[in-house]
Design an enzyme around this catalytic site. Structure first.
Site, PDB file in Angstrom:
ATOM      1  N   SER A 360       5.268  -0.445   6.433  1.00  0.00           N
ATOM      2  CA  SER A 360       3.910  -0.885   6.280  1.00  0.00           C
ATOM      3  C   SER A 360       3.565  -1.439   4.830  1.00  0.00           C
ATOM      4  CB  SER A 360       2.973   0.600   6.342  1.00  0.00           C
ATOM      5  OG  SER A 360       1.418   0.149   6.084  1.00  0.00           O
ATOM      6  N   ASP A 361       2.968  -2.733   4.915  1.00  0.00           N
ATOM      7  CA  ASP A 361       2.515  -3.443   3.867  1.00  0.00           C
ATOM      8  C   ASP A 361       1.501  -2.403   3.167  1.00  0.00           C
ATOM      9  OD1 ASP A 361       1.912  -5.462   1.955  1.00  0.00           O
ATOM     10  OD2 ASP A 361       0.101  -5.779   2.926  1.00  0.00           O
ATOM     11  N   LYS A 362       1.429  -2.383   1.781  1.00  0.00           N
ATOM     12  CA  LYS A 362       0.372  -1.672   1.136  1.00  0.00           C
ATOM     13  C   LYS A 362      -1.188  -2.487   0.920  1.00  0.00           C
ATOM     14  CE  LYS A 362       0.116  -1.830  -3.359  1.00  0.00           C
ATOM     15  NZ  LYS A 362      -1.110  -1.877  -3.691  1.00  0.00           N
TER      16      LYS A 362
END
Length: 909
Positions: A360-362
Site C-alpha cells: 500500500s502507498d501511504k
C-alpha cells in the site's frame, strides 16, 4: 545536493526534516538535531549537460530546437493502442477456448447444427462478458498524458512565448509560477521571468509523483519533475529531460512492459491443457482402434468412425467452463459495485482471493494527504486552545501555504470563539493591529494584537522552532521536544508571545506538531486484512521517519527499510526478496522501486495486491496481480488499476476480499466437478469402447453435456464457505483428486453396466437409457461435494442451486422412466434406484475427497511423481527456508536494537 535542498520542506524551515541550529542564552546549550531530507536526484549525462547552457533571457533559436527535436523527439508519451477488434478476438484464445473451437468445428463436420449453434453462442457469450466488462477501462497512458501540462511559457529567439508543452526540448528555458503544472523535468535557475533574483524558494507539490506528503522547498540548482505542481513562488528553469526520459515517462515505460496475462488465465490454461491432452489422446486411440477393428465393414468407414469420435469429443469438452467462470465473476463484480467497488478487469475478482501480500502507498491511501494539527508540546501553563488561538492570530490570512492552512483549519474547527462568526477574518475579543508576514530571512510571522477585554496589546510570533527558541532566549526542554517530534517525522512549529506589560520580551507558548494523519478506517482495515492472512506492507516515497510514525499509528510493524535495500548490488535477488517478505514496508522509493517490490514478490510465487492513488503508484498498480485505486486517486492510478474504490477509506477492501474468496470457492468447486466429469466420461467410454465396442446415441451424449452445464451456471449464486486465509489454485491436487474421483465414478459406471446387462439381462435400448441416467446423475451430484474442502453438510447449498441441479436430474429421470427421447422406458424402479445409488455414492466420494484434501502436500506430489521440475522446486523451497532463517534472524536483531533505543530514550526523558 546543497544544504538548502536538504533543509526542511515548507516555509518555516523545520519539522521532520529541519536544519541544525545551536541555541545560546538561558538554558541554550543544546542543539536541534538535523534530520536530513532524502530526495531522489536525477542524473544528467555529460553530453546532455552541454545542452543546458542556454542564455536564460534569449532561449533557443528555432533552428536549434529543430535539431534537438530530431534527437530527443517531442515532449509527449508514446502510446501503443490495441484495436478493439483485435482485443475482442483475444478472448477467443487460450487452451479452453481452443478446445471449444475444436468442438464447434467438429459439430459442423458431423452436421450437428443445433449443437454447433449452442456451443458457438457460449463461446461468444464468454468473450462478450469479458470484453464489455473490461472495455470500461481507459488507457493508463492516456491518463498519464492528462496529468501533464498543455501549455507553458518559454524563452525562444529572445522572446517569452506561450507554446504547447509537446514542443519543449532539453535546453529550453521555461517560466514556472503559482499553480503551474510543470511540463518537463528541469533544473531551477534561481531567477525570475525577466532575469531578476528571486527571494525564497519554489514550493512544489509532488505528492502524486513521489508520495511525499508535504510540498518541497526548491531553490537554484534543484530538480523539478514533470507533472508536479507549483504551490508558491516563481522561477525560471532549464528543461533537462522530456517525454519518455522524464521521471513520469519512465513510469509510463514500466506500465508498457507490465505483462498482460493474469494469474487466473494461466490457471485456466493449465486446466485446459490437461483436458486437451487426455481428450485428444484417448479419442485418437479410440478412432484408430475402431478403424482397425471394423476395417472392411460399414461401421469401419472413415466418415462413420469420425462421426462417432467427434460426438464423443464434443460431449467431453467442458464447453460451459469459461461461461460459468465469467458469469460467476460478473455476479461478484455486480455485488461489489453495490458497495462502491468498481471492478475493471473481471478476473481480478478471482485473483484477489489468492492475494497474500497487500502493498500500500501511504500518502493519500493509508493517510488523508492533509496536513493536520497533532498533539502539541506546551509550556508555561498554556493549553492546546491557547496555542491554537495564538497560532491563528499569527497566521497570514489567505496565504497559499499548507502549514498556514492546517493551522487555520484546526483553530476554526476546535476553538469555540471562531465558530459562528459574522466576519470570517475577525477574532471576537481580539484585533490584529499590525502584521509582519513570513520572509525567508526571519523564518517567522509576527502579529501585534489588541485584547479588547484588558485593553492591552501583545505580540505573537510563529515560525521555525530554532528561531522561536532563540527569540525566547533558549529552552532545552523545548529543544528536546522538537528533536523528539523530528525523530517521529512530525513537523514542528514554534509559537511565542510577549510577556504581560512588555512588547519586546517573549515567552514560549509551545510547539505545534503537524502530520498527515491516517484515514479513520486504515488501522481497522489493516487489522482485518492481517486476520484474513493478508500481510499489509507500506511502500512510500515519503521519508523513512514519517513512514515509521504512520506505521506505528496504524498498528503495523516498524521495520520500514529505505529504498537502498532494493537496489543493493551486494545482495542477490533472493536475499532482497526475503527483505521484501519480512519488512513491514519501504520508504523513499520511486516508481521503479515500487514496481520492483511487486515483481520480486511475484517471482517467489506470491500473489500481490497494490493500493495507491498517485502517478508514482501506477506502474506497480498495473504490475500487481490486483491493482486497487482508492477514492480521490489520479487518472493515471485509476486507469492502471483493476479495481477502483468510489467511497472514501479502505474498509471496502475487506469487502472485496470476502466477496472474492466466496467467488473463488464457487469457481474451484465448478472446476473440480467439471474436470472430474470429463475424466469419468472419457475414462468410461474409452474402456467400454476398447473392451466391448459399446456406444451411446449422440443425442444422449449431447443432452448430458448441455443439461448439466446449464444447471451449474447458477453456481454463481450458491452459498460459499469463505476461507480464513488466502486461497490458492493447487492444480496438482485438483487434477489428482479429479482423476481419483473420476476413476471411482468409472468403477460405478461399469457396475451399473454389468449388473443391468449380465445380471438383469435388460435389452440394449433399456441398457442405454439406464446408462444415460447414471452418467447424467452420478457425476452431477458430485458438485454437492466439490463445493467444499470439508464435508458436504458443513455448508448447505443455496435453494436456487439445489433446485437447479436436482431439477435437471429429475428431468433426466422422467424421460428415462417414460421412454421419451431415450427409446425405451425403464420404469420407476430402475429410475429411482439409479438416482438413489448416485446420491449415496456422492456421500462416499465426499469422504474420499476430504481424506485427500487433509493428507495432500507438495512433498507427496514430488515423491509420487518425481519430475525434474518438482525436484528442483522442492530443493529451492528447502534453500529458501535456510535463507529465511538467516534474514529473519537479522531483522529480529534490528527490532531488538530499535526496542533498546526506545527504552533508552524513555529513560532519558
Amino acid at each position: 545536493m546543497s544544504k538548502q535542498e536538504i533543509e526542511n520542506q515548507g516555509d518555516y524551515g523545520h519539522g521532520g526534516h529541519g536544519s541544525a541550529a545551536k541555541l545560546e542564552g538561558k538554558e541554550g546549550d543544546m542543539e536541534i538535531e538535523e534530520q536530513v531530507h532524502h530526495e531522489h536526484v536525477e542524473e544528467v549525462s555529460p553530453e546532455l549537460e552541454l545542452l543546458l547552457k542556454t542564455d536564460p533571457l534569449k532561449g533557443l533559436s528555432d533552428d536549434e530546437v529543430l535539431r534537438r527535436r530530431e534527437t530527443f523527439g517531442k515532449n509527449e508519451l508514446v502510446e501503443k493502442k490495441t484495436h478493439p477488434l483485435l482485443k475482442f478476438l483475444g478472448y477467443f484464445t487460450g487452451a479452453i477456448a481452443y478446445l471449444i473451437e475444436i468442438a464447434v468445428i467438429c459439430s459442423a463436420i458431423v452436421g450437428d447444427w443445433a449443437d454447433f449453434g449452442i456451443i458457438l453462442a457460449l463461446l461468444f457469450i464468454n468473450a462478450t462478458i469479458g470484453f464489455v466488462e473490461e472495455a470500461k477501462a481507459e488507457s493508463a497512458l492516456d491518463a498519464l498524458k492528462q496529468t501533464l501540462a498543455l501549455k507553458t511559457r518559454c524563452w525562444r529567439n529572445g522572446h517569452l512565448v506561450e507554446l504547447d508543452t509537446s514542443e519543449l526540448v532539453p535546453g529550453d528555458v521555461i517560466v514556472l509560477r503559482l499553480g503551474d503544472i510543470i511540463p518537463a523535468d528541469g533544473r531551477l535557475l534561481g531567477i525570475g521571468a525577466t532575469g531578476e533574483a528571486t527571494e525564497g524558494d519554489l514550493q512544489v507539490d509532488q505528492s502524486a509523483l513521489t508520495g511525499e506528503s508535504l510540498p518541497l522547498s526548491k531553490n537554484k540548482g534543484a530538480t523539478v519533475y514533470s507533472s508536479s505542481i507549483v504551490k508558491q513562488g516563481q522561477q525560471m528553469a532549464v528543461v533537462t529531460k522530456t517525454g519518455g526520459d522524464t521521471f513520469i515517462g519512465r513510469a509510463a515505460g514500466l506500465m508498457a512492459v507490465a505483462p498482460e496475462e493474469g494469474h487466473f488465465q494461466k490457471i485456466i490454461n493449465r486446466i485446459g491443457n490437461f483436458l486437451i491432452l487426455i481428450t485428444v489422446v484417448l479419442v485418437v486411440i479410440i478412432m484408430v482402434y475402431l478403424l482397425v477393428v471394423d476395417r472392411g465393414t460399414p461401421d469401419g468407414e472413415f466418415k462413420k468412425v469420425l462421426e462417432r469420435v467427434l460426438v464423443l469429443t464434443i460431449a467431453a469438452i467442458p464447453v460451459g467452463l469459461p461461461t460459468v467462470m465469467s458469469v460467476t465473476m460478473a455476479m461478484g463484480a455486480k455485488e461489489l459495485a453495490v458497495r462502491k467497488v468498481i471492478v475493471k478487469r473481471l478476473t481480478a475478482v478471482e485473483e484477489m482471493a489468492s492475494v497474500s501480500v497487500l502493498c500500500s502507498d501511504k500518502t493519500g491511501t493509508l493517510t488523508l494527504n492533509e496536513l493536520t494539527f497533532d498533539e502539541p508540546y506546551l509550556t508555561n501553563g498554556n493549553t492546546a486552545e491557547d496555542i491554537l488561538l495564538y497560532s491563528y492570530l499569527a497566521a497570514e490570512p489567505g496565504a497559499n501555504d499548507p502549514i498556514e492552512f492546517a493551522v487555520r483549519t484546526a483553530a476554526e474547527e476546535q476553538l469555540d470563539i471562531l465558530k459562528n462568526r459574522t466576519h470570517k477574518h475577525e477574532v471576537p475579543g481580539y484585533k490584529v493591529t499590525s502584521f509582519l508576514p513570513f520572509n525567508p530571512s526571519t523564518k517567522m510571522t509576527q502579529a501585534t494584537v489588541m485584547n479588547y477585554s484588558t485593553q492591552e496589546s501583545f505580540k505573537v510570533a510563529k515560525g521555525a522552532p530554532q528561531v522561536i527558541i532563540r527569540l525566547v532566549g533558549g529552552d532545552n526542554d523545548a529543544v528536546r521536544a522538537v528533536n523528539s517530534l523530528a525523530k517521529r517525522g512530525l513537523r514542528a512549529l514554534g509559537v511565542a508571545r510577549t510577556k504581560p506589560g512588555s512588547l519586546e520580551e517573549y515567552e514560549l507558548v509551545g510547539m505545534i506538531s503537524l502530520i498527515d494523519p491516517p484515514r479513520p478506517d486504515s488501522a481497522e482495515t489493516i487489522r482485518r486484512c492481517n486476520e484474513m492472512g493478508v500481510d499489509v506492507k507500506m511502500i512510500t516515497g515519503d521519508q523513512q521517519i514519517i513512514a515509521k510514525e504512520v506505521a506505528h499509528r496504524l498498528g503495523m510493524g516498524r521495520v520500514i527499510l529505505d529504498a537502498g535495500h532494493l537496489v543493493d548490488p551486494s545482495k542477490s535477488d533472493d536475499e532482497i526478496t526475503e527483505h521484501c517478505i519480512r519488512a513491514d514496508g519501504f520508504a523513499q522509493v520511486i516508481p521503479e522501486h515500487k514496481y520492483r517490490v511487486v515483481e520480486l514478490l511475484q517471482n517467489r510465487g506470491i500473489l500481490v495486491g497494490m493500493t495507491g492513488d498517485g502517478v508514482n503508484d501506477a506502474p506497480a498498480l498495473k504490475k500487481a496481480n490486483v491493482g486497487i485505486a482508492v477514492h480521490g486517486c489520479t487518472d493515471a492510478a485509476r486507469s492502471a488499476a483493476d479495481i477502483v474504490l468510489l467511497a472514501p477509506g479502505l474498509s471496502t477492501i475487506v469487502d472485496g476480499l470476502m466477496t472474492s474468496r466466496a467467488i473463488f470457492q464457487r469457481m474451484r468447486s465448478y472446476a473440480l466437478y467439471r474436470i472430474t466429469s470429463t475424466v469419468h466420461f472419457l475414462m468410461f467410454f474409452f474402456c467400454i469402447t476398447m473392451a466391448l465396442k459399446w456406444h451411446m446415441k449422440p443425442i444422449l451424449l449431447i443432452l448430458i453435456c448441455i443439461l448439466n452445464d446449464a444447471a451449474t451456471l447458477v453456481i454463481s449464486v450458491d452459498n460459499a464457505k469463505i476461507s480464513a486465509y488466502p486461497d490458492k489454485w493447487r492444480i496438482g491436487q485438483l487434477i489428482f483428486l479429479s482423476v481419483v474421483l473420476g476413476a471411482l465414478l468409472t468403477a460405478l459406471s461399469f457396475a451399473h453396466f454389468f449388473v443391468a446387462d449380465r445380471v438383469f439381462h435388460v435389452s440394449a435400448a433399456k441398457l442405454e437409457a439406464i446408462m444415460y441416467l447414471h452418467i447424467s446423475s452420478a457425476p452431477h451430484f458430485v458438485i454437492f461435494s466439490t463445493r467444499l474442502s470439508g464435508y458436504f453438510w458443513e455448508n448447505m447449498p443455496s435453494p436456487i442451486f439445489f433446485i437447479a441441479v436436482m431439477g435437471t436430474q429429475v428431468f433426466a429421470m422422467l424421460i428415462c422412466v417414460y421412454g421419451v427421447i431415450v427409446g425405451e422406458a425403464i420404469g420407476w424402479g430402475w429410475g429411482t434406484a439409479v438416482i438413489a445409488i448416485s446420491l449415496v455414492y456422492f456421500v462416499f466420494l465426499d469422504f474420499v475427497k476430504v481424506f485427500i484434501f487433509r493428507h495432500w502436500s507438495f512433498e507427496f506430489t514430488a515423491a509420487a511423481w518425481p519430475t525434474k521440475t518438482r525436484k528442483d522446486k522442492l530443493k529451492a523451497r528447502k534453500m529458501r527456508v535456510i535463507q529465511q532463517q538467516h534474514v529473519w534472524s537479522s531483522i529480529d536483531q534490528v527490532r531488538q536494537v530499535g526496542l533498546k533505543i526506545k527504552v533508552l530514550e524513555a529513560l532519558r526523558k
